[in-house]
Design an enzyme around this catalytic site. Structure first.
Site, PDB file in Angstrom:
ATOM      1  N   LYS A   1     -31.555 102.103   9.755  1.00  0.00           N
ATOM      2  CA  LYS A   1     -30.692 102.715  10.763  1.00  0.00           C
ATOM      3  C   LYS A   1     -30.655 101.851  12.021  1.00  0.00           C
ATOM      4  O   LYS A   1     -29.624 101.691  12.648  1.00  0.00           O
ATOM      5  CB  LYS A   1     -31.183 104.130  11.112  1.00  0.00           C
ATOM      6  CG  LYS A   1     -31.292 105.071   9.910  1.00  0.00           C
ATOM      7  CD  LYS A   1     -29.993 105.208   9.159  1.00  0.00           C
ATOM      8  CE  LYS A   1     -30.115 106.166   7.994  1.00  0.00           C
ATOM      9  NZ  LYS A   1     -28.984 106.032   7.053  1.00  0.00           N
TER      10      LYS A   1
ATOM     11  N   CYS B   1     -27.583 105.739  13.874  1.00  0.00           N
ATOM     12  CA  CYS B   1     -27.771 104.287  14.015  1.00  0.00           C
ATOM     13  C   CYS B   1     -27.639 103.792  15.448  1.00  0.00           C
ATOM     14  O   CYS B   1     -28.321 102.848  15.841  1.00  0.00           O
ATOM     15  CB  CYS B   1     -26.824 103.554  13.070  1.00  0.00           C
ATOM     16  SG  CYS B   1     -27.310 103.831  11.348  1.00  0.00           S
TER      17      CYS B   1
ATOM     18  N   LYS C   1     -27.907  95.210   7.987  1.00  0.00           N
ATOM     19  CA  LYS C   1     -29.202  95.862   8.227  1.00  0.00           C
ATOM     20  C   LYS C   1     -29.491  96.882   7.129  1.00  0.00           C
ATOM     21  O   LYS C   1     -28.604  97.655   6.750  1.00  0.00           O
ATOM     22  CB  LYS C   1     -29.206  96.520   9.621  1.00  0.00           C
ATOM     23  CG  LYS C   1     -28.146  97.587   9.843  1.00  0.00           C
ATOM     24  CD  LYS C   1     -28.165  98.036  11.292  1.00  0.00           C
ATOM     25  CE  LYS C   1     -27.236  99.185  11.580  1.00  0.00           C
ATOM     26  NZ  LYS C   1     -27.531 100.441  10.922  1.00  0.00           N
TER      27      LYS C   1
ATOM     28  N   VAL D   1     -21.066 103.942  15.427  1.00  0.00           N
ATOM     29  CA  VAL D   1     -21.394 105.216  14.771  1.00  0.00           C
ATOM     30  C   VAL D   1     -22.695 105.082  13.989  1.00  0.00           C
ATOM     31  O   VAL D   1     -23.036 103.999  13.541  1.00  0.00           O
ATOM     32  CB  VAL D   1     -20.250 105.638  13.835  1.00  0.00           C
ATOM     33  CG1 VAL D   1     -18.971 105.858  14.615  1.00  0.00           C
ATOM     34  CG2 VAL D   1     -20.010 104.646  12.698  1.00  0.00           C
TER      35      VAL D   1
ATOM     36  N   GLN E   1     -34.226 112.114  31.957  1.00  0.00           N
ATOM     37  CA  GLN E   1     -35.500 111.666  32.535  1.00  0.00           C
ATOM     38  C   GLN E   1     -35.393 110.279  33.174  1.00  0.00           C
ATOM     39  O   GLN E   1     -36.202 109.389  32.920  1.00  0.00           O
ATOM     40  CB  GLN E   1     -36.599 111.657  31.467  1.00  0.00           C
ATOM     41  CG  GLN E   1     -36.837 113.031  30.840  1.00  0.00           C
ATOM     42  CD  GLN E   1     -37.930 112.976  29.801  1.00  0.00           C
ATOM     43  OE1 GLN E   1     -39.094 112.838  30.135  1.00  0.00           O
ATOM     44  NE2 GLN E   1     -37.545 113.093  28.546  1.00  0.00           N
TER      45      GLN E   1
ATOM     46  N   ASP F   1     -22.023  99.569  12.972  1.00  0.00           N
ATOM     47  CA  ASP F   1     -21.652 100.195  11.689  1.00  0.00           C
ATOM     48  C   ASP F   1     -20.242 100.808  11.637  1.00  0.00           C
ATOM     49  O   ASP F   1     -20.058 101.900  11.058  1.00  0.00           O
ATOM     50  CB  ASP F   1     -22.677 101.277  11.310  1.00  0.00           C
ATOM     51  CG  ASP F   1     -24.080 100.728  11.138  1.00  0.00           C
ATOM     52  OD1 ASP F   1     -24.268  99.512  11.289  1.00  0.00           O
ATOM     53  OD2 ASP F   1     -24.997 101.523  10.866  1.00  0.00           O
TER      54      ASP F   1
HETATM   55  C1  C5J Z   1     -25.168 105.387  10.668  1.00  0.00           C
HETATM   56  C2  C5J Z   1     -25.869 106.953   8.984  1.00  0.00           C
HETATM   57  N1  C5J Z   1     -24.537 104.249  10.818  1.00  0.00           N
HETATM   58  N2  C5J Z   1     -25.565 108.011   9.705  1.00  0.00           N
HETATM   59  N3  C5J Z   1     -25.560 105.713   9.404  1.00  0.00           N
HETATM   60  O1  C5J Z   1     -25.333 106.136  11.612  1.00  0.00           O
HETATM   61  O2  C5J Z   1     -26.407 107.082   7.899  1.00  0.00           O
END
Ligand code: C5J
Length: 233
Positions: free
Chosen positions: A134, A164, A131, A159, A204, A26
């Site tokens: 997320k 995501c 997509k 990001v 863990q 993303d």
């Molecule tokens: C992503 C969001 N890409 N934070 N989207 O993390 O909505």
């Protein structure tokens, strides 16, 4: 290039380059560029922009090593038929998915803000997964592509770390993929979420995967390439 060992948390991450994909999550204009949707919501986009140079370096090394490189974009159909009301209703009407934002309709496929930033533009032949959720596996053909290519390990960057990237790593972990988060090639609008998000992955004994820096990943690839060059013909 063969087998590589990358120093990572909580333990070294071993991968076969022919069975590894780089997933770039993303890196879209609406999240990263000043004047986009992310900034319109009051976020400091400079925090996300710290991941651009490390992502660029990872793309260079992955392409050089012949890794399968896949990009994702979060977004919806223009008629929003794939956007659940529960997701739409989370923001006020003028700031929600589908509303007109500074870079076109917010998180709608085909709009300028939905596109990947030019610095990290996909190369021809690199799949781009659109997509609706997320996670990159939810309602996409990502898993089919990975299975068809025999992929066993994923290097994940992009990001945001705690949304995501995390969701995708959790989905991948449940499907049996070995995941390595490239820590500084991920970013969040919230530095504390980024830090804790990475710690959660490696906690863990590596409950969802492993974490390494972009430099650690690059160094492992470079030294494997050097070794190969030094071998007698
Ligand atoms: C992503 C969001 N890409 N934070 N989207 O993390 O909505």
């Amino acid at each position: 290039m063969g087998r590589l060992v990358i120093p990572a948390q909580p333990s070294p991450f071993v991968l076969e380059t022919a069975r590894t994909a780089l997933l770039m999550i993303d890196m879209q204009r609406d999240f990263l560029e000043p004047g986009g949707f992310g900034e319109m919501l009051g976020n400091d986009v400079s925090r996300l922009r710290t991941a651009i140079a490390p992502c660029r370096a990872l793309l260079d090394i992955a392409r050089e090593a012949g890794l399968f490189v896949i990009h994702t974009r979060e977004g919806h159909r223009a008629d929003l038929s794939d956007a659940p009301s529960a997701k739409l209703e989370r923001s006020p009407p003028d700031k929600r998915i589908g509303a007109c934002g500074p870079m076109g309709r917010i998180l709608v496929r085909g709009e300028p803000g939905h596109d990947i930033i030019s610095e990290l533009a996909p190369f021809p032949g690199e799949p781009v997964i659109d997509k609706p959720g997320k996670g990159a596996f939810y309602q996409t053909d990502l898993e089919l592509m990975l299975r068809n290519r025999g992929v066993a390990s994923l290097i994940v960057a992009g990001v945001t770390t705690e949304v995501c990237v995390h969701t995708t790593i959790r989905e991948a972990n449940d499907r049996g993929y070995r995941c390595l988060a490239a820590g500084d090639a991920c970013a969040s609008y919230f530095p504390e979420f980024h830090e804790v998000g990475l710690r959660m992955i490696a906690a863990q004994g590596g409950i969802f995967g492993s974490v390494a820096t972009r430099a650690e990943i690059s160094a492992a690839f470079v030294s494997a390439a050097d070794c190969k060059e030094e071998k007698p013909a």
